[in-house]
Design a protein around this motif. Structure first.
Motif, PDB file in Angstrom:
ATOM      1  N   ASP A  37       0.842  -1.186   0.000  1.00  0.00           N
ATOM      2  CA  ASP A  37       0.000   0.000   0.000  1.00  0.00           C
ATOM      3  C   ASP A  37       0.879   1.239   0.000  1.00  0.00           C
ATOM      4  N   VAL A  38       0.288   2.349  -0.413  1.00  0.00           N
ATOM      5  CA  VAL A  38       1.045   3.592  -0.572  1.00  0.00           C
ATOM      6  C   VAL A  38       1.426   4.199   0.768  1.00  0.00           C
ATOM      7  N   GLU A 101      -7.343   2.448 -12.772  1.00  0.00           N
ATOM      8  CA  GLU A 101      -7.154   3.124 -11.495  1.00  0.00           C
ATOM      9  C   GLU A 101      -6.446   2.227 -10.492  1.00  0.00           C
ATOM     10  N   GLY A 102      -6.842   0.940 -10.456  1.00  0.00           N
ATOM     11  CA  GLY A 102      -6.214   0.013  -9.524  1.00  0.00           C
ATOM     12  C   GLY A 102      -4.771  -0.273  -9.860  1.00  0.00           C
ATOM     13  N   THR A 105      -2.612   2.643  -8.825  1.00  0.00           N
ATOM     14  CA  THR A 105      -2.426   2.672  -7.370  1.00  0.00           C
ATOM     15  C   THR A 105      -1.385   1.644  -6.946  1.00  0.00           C
ATOM     16  N   LEU A 106      -1.472   0.445  -7.514  1.00  0.00           N
ATOM     17  CA  LEU A 106      -0.485  -0.586  -7.203  1.00  0.00           C
ATOM     18  C   LEU A 106       0.911  -0.186  -7.681  1.00  0.00           C
ATOM     19  N   ALA A 108       2.116   2.908  -7.891  1.00  0.00           N
ATOM     20  CA  ALA A 108       2.653   3.887  -6.948  1.00  0.00           C
ATOM     21  C   ALA A 108       3.115   3.212  -5.661  1.00  0.00           C
ATOM     22  N   ALA A 109       2.321   2.257  -5.167  1.00  0.00           N
ATOM     23  CA  ALA A 109       2.703   1.543  -3.949  1.00  0.00           C
ATOM     24  C   ALA A 109       3.971   0.726  -4.178  1.00  0.00           C
ATOM     25  N   THR A 254      -5.617   1.709   4.406  1.00  0.00           N
ATOM     26  CA  THR A 254      -4.974   1.227   3.182  1.00  0.00           C
ATOM     27  C   THR A 254      -4.170  -0.053   3.391  1.00  0.00           C
TER      28      THR A 254
END
Length: 262
Positions: A37-38, A101-102, A105-106, A108-109, A254
């Motif tokens: 997670d971020v 979008e998912g 997000t992954l 970036a994390a 998160t």
């Protein structure tokens, strides 16, 4: 090896036992490995940047040592962004590529996670002297002396390995056999260096055995490896960074336990 030794006695963290540095790196990495997670990765990375200020290395040395990490992190994130599991809004789609979008997000994390896991390991071990590390592993962790000394001897051979590679390259160029065929030249030099390394390893093991490095029973050590207040403080800092990252991720909602059923 000389570059390692040049920083072996500078900075606050440089005077800490290498075993404590190894333990602190592990404590920081554990929660980052368990969750993707971020928030947890960002919090850990921010706190690590404060710790880096006490490592005793300049910014130029920092970038020279860590540039492979800064190169690998965005490449890994790019792969996740393009080919990661899609969820939420899909922004672009072409053949097997699907940016959603998912997946962003992954990505970036993953980017922050790679930095948060790899940077402490690199920075903390810049100031580690191989002999100090071997002393700590044998006297504090109680690893077998034969294993520790064998690893230390192999590490000390890295400099000779590079020198042999340069010597082989110059010798082949002098004989006129290295002007073309880059892949063929590389394979030939690699095989020659493998043979040379095996011969040197056999001679080194015989010499170490003759000097009693493989003798049974407890052995003595020229330098005592100490584990005191500074070492426990560094371990506490590593544990605090891990705890802060986990708490922040849980409070933000998160936390994503990747070993869980979902």
């Amino acid at each position: 090896m000389t570059l390692l030794a040049s920083h072996a006695r500078t900075g606050v963290l440089a005077r800490v036992n290498p075993v404590a540095k190894l333990g602190a790196s592990a404590l920081i990495a554990i929660p980052l490995v368990l969750s993707l997670d971020v928030v947890s990765a960002a919090v850990a990375l921010a706190l690590e940047c404060v710790l880096f200020c006490f490592a005793g290395i300049g910014w130029r040395e920092f970038w020279l040592r860590t540039w492979p990490v800064w190169l690998a992190a965005p490449l890994t994130a790019l792969t996740i962004a393009l080919y990661g599991e899609p969820s939420g809004t899909v922004y672009a789609e072409w053949f097997v590529v699907r940016i959603s979008e998912g997946s962003l997000t992954l990505a970036a994390a993953t980017f922050l996670r790679v930095l948060a896991v790899a940077l402490p390991s690199v920075v903390l071990f810049v100031t580690v002297d191989p002999t100090d590390l071997a002393d700590g592993l044998a006297q504090i962790v109680r690893l077998p002396a034969r294993f520790v000394l064998g690893g230390l001897a192999g590490l000390r051979m890295v400099g000779l390995f590079l020198d042999d590679w340069r010597a082989l390259e110059l010798a082949r160029r002098a004989r006129g056999v290295a002007d073309r065929g880059r892949l063929r030249r590389f394979l030939g030099m690699a095989f020659a260096l493998l043979v040379l390394s095996i011969r040197r390893g056999a001679k080194l093991s015989t010499a170490m055995e003759a000097r009693g490095f493989g003798a049974p029973g407890a052995r003595t050590w020229a330098r005592e490896s100490r584990f005191g207040g500074r070492e426990w403080m560094l371990l506490a800092i590593g544990l605090a960074i891990s705890a802060a990252a986990v708490v922040a991720a849980v409070l933000a909602g998160t936390w994503n336990f990747i070993l869980g059923p979902g």
